[in-house]
Motif scaffolding. Sequence first.
Motif, short mmCIF file in Angstrom:
data_model
loop_
_atom_site.label_atom_id
_atom_site.label_comp_id
_atom_site.label_asym_id
_atom_site.label_seq_id
_atom_site.Cartn_x
_atom_site.Cartn_y
_atom_site.Cartn_z
N LEU A 1 0.88 -1.24 -0.07
CA LEU A 1 -0.33 0.01 0.11
C LEU A 1 0.95 1.00 -0.21
CD1 LEU A 1 -2.82 -0.98 2.57
CD2 LEU A 1 -3.15 -0.54 0.10
N ALA A 2 1.72 1.35 0.71
CA ALA A 2 2.86 2.49 0.88
C ALA A 2 3.26 2.72 -0.47
CB ALA A 2 3.69 2.37 1.88
N SER A 3 4.10 1.65 -0.99
CA SER A 3 4.54 1.75 -2.41
C SER A 3 3.64 2.35 -3.60
CB SER A 3 5.38 0.54 -2.82
OG SER A 3 4.34 -0.58 -2.96
N TYR A 4 2.41 1.63 -3.27
CA TYR A 4 1.45 2.06 -4.29
C TYR A 4 1.19 3.49 -4.20
CZ TYR A 4 -3.25 2.45 -6.43
OH TYR A 4 -4.19 2.78 -7.24
N ASP A 5 0.72 3.86 -2.91
CA ASP A 5 0.43 5.38 -2.95
C ASP A 5 1.74 6.34 -2.99
OD1 ASP A 5 -2.15 5.16 -1.97
OD2 ASP A 5 -1.48 5.01 0.11
N HIS A 6 2.83 5.81 -2.72
CA HIS A 6 4.26 6.71 -3.06
C HIS A 6 4.26 6.83 -4.81
CE1 HIS A 6 7.84 8.58 -2.63
NE2 HIS A 6 8.26 7.99 -3.26
N THR A 7 4.22 5.91 -5.20
CA THR A 7 4.18 5.92 -6.96
C THR A 7 3.24 6.66 -7.44
OG1 THR A 7 5.15 3.52 -6.60
CG2 THR A 7 4.42 4.38 -9.00
N LYS A 8 1.85 6.79 -7.03
CA LYS A 8 0.92 7.28 -7.59
C LYS A 8 1.21 8.58 -7.27
CE LYS A 8 -3.78 7.72 -6.71
NZ LYS A 8 -4.94 7.40 -5.93
N LEU B 1 3.62 13.32 -14.71
CA LEU B 1 3.99 12.19 -15.69
C LEU B 1 2.81 11.32 -16.03
CD1 LEU B 1 7.32 10.79 -13.91
CD2 LEU B 1 7.04 12.40 -15.96
N MET B 2 1.89 11.23 -15.38
CA MET B 2 0.52 10.64 -15.76
C MET B 2 -0.57 11.33 -15.07
SD MET B 2 1.52 6.41 -15.08
CE MET B 2 0.26 6.00 -16.40
N GLU B 3 -1.76 11.18 -15.58
CA GLU B 3 -2.95 11.89 -14.92
C GLU B 3 -3.88 10.74 -14.29
OE1 GLU B 3 -5.32 13.22 -18.29
OE2 GLU B 3 -3.74 14.80 -18.89
N GLU B 4 -4.74 11.14 -13.37
CA GLU B 4 -5.38 10.14 -12.53
C GLU B 4 -6.32 9.31 -13.53
OE1 GLU B 4 -6.60 8.36 -9.33
OE2 GLU B 4 -5.65 10.19 -9.13
N GLY B 5 -6.26 8.13 -13.38
CA GLY B 5 -7.19 7.14 -14.17
C GLY B 5 -6.51 5.65 -14.09
N GLY B 6 -7.02 4.93 -15.18
CA GLY B 6 -6.85 3.37 -14.90
C GLY B 6 -5.49 3.29 -15.29
N ARG B 7 -4.80 4.01 -16.12
CA ARG B 7 -3.25 3.67 -16.43
C ARG B 7 -2.49 3.85 -15.18
NH1 ARG B 7 -1.98 6.83 -21.44
NH2 ARG B 7 -0.24 6.97 -20.46
N LEU B 8 -2.80 4.84 -14.63
CA LEU B 8 -1.89 5.28 -13.52
C LEU B 8 -2.11 4.29 -12.23
CD1 LEU B 8 -0.62 7.35 -11.45
CD2 LEU B 8 -2.53 8.01 -10.81
N HIS B 9 -3.20 3.80 -12.10
CA HIS B 9 -3.47 2.59 -11.00
C HIS B 9 -2.95 1.39 -11.40
CE1 HIS B 9 -6.24 5.41 -9.36
NE2 HIS B 9 -7.21 5.43 -10.37
N ILE B 10 -2.75 1.13 -12.64
CA ILE B 10 -2.14 -0.10 -13.25
C ILE B 10 -0.63 0.16 -13.03
CG2 ILE B 10 -1.36 -1.60 -15.09
CD1 ILE B 10 -4.46 -1.10 -15.94
N VAL B 11 -0.01 1.19 -13.39
CA VAL B 11 1.56 1.36 -13.11
C VAL B 11 1.79 1.44 -11.71
CG1 VAL B 11 3.47 3.18 -13.43
CG2 VAL B 11 1.64 2.77 -15.50
N ALA B 12 1.06 2.07 -10.90
CA ALA B 12 1.28 2.09 -9.46
C ALA B 12 1.10 0.55 -8.81
CB ALA B 12 0.45 2.85 -8.83
N ALA B 13 0.42 -0.29 -9.27
CA ALA B 13 -0.01 -1.61 -8.94
C ALA B 13 1.22 -2.48 -9.56
CB ALA B 13 -1.22 -2.21 -9.52
N LEU B 14 1.64 -2.14 -10.47
CA LEU B 14 2.89 -2.86 -11.02
C LEU B 14 4.03 -2.50 -10.11
CD1 LEU B 14 4.33 -4.52 -12.97
CD2 LEU B 14 4.75 -2.35 -14.26
#
Length: 167
Positions: A56-63, A71-84
């Motif tokens: 969770l911390a790395s997800y929030d920090h990346t986002k 570098l990215m806008e809020e949306g599905g792509r951002l969530h997928i990159v942060a999840a990766l």
Amino acid sequence: RSETRCNLRSVQNSSFVEKISPATRTPNPAKVNTRRCTPCAQRTSRVLGGVRGRQLASYDHTKTVLLRRNLMEEGGRLHIVAALVSGVVATTCCNPPDVLKSRMMVAACESGARPSLARVALAVWRVDGLLGFMRGWGASYARAGPTFFIQMPVVEALRTAFGVDNI
């Protein structure tokens, strides 16, 4: 050479509670051999607390970093990159103790003796070096990676539904 057969199913399906339960049936619980509890207890603490916290911390920090630097806008792509990224962090944190636990189980089956965690770690270090603790990382990520891709966008949807912001 004598063949020692190890019941891997019983080793794999054993839990911390099963390892510590003899202590409840003896008059002197301090004398119960709990050496094999260490890998199970470490893995349980990682899964229940450590991994989820790092994930969770790395997800929030990346986002947050990707949004602040535009570098990215809020949306599905951002969530997928942060999840990766969070999946890579969580898998990397879990892999060394998983390698040690696997090596301890194999060593106990091959020799019949129970090696200590320190001896197994030293053997991995001597034979394979630092990268020896990352053996099987790809397989671990292949198992856990899809979960992160599903789980983190669901967490994000729940945050939005309940009005919770990033940590």
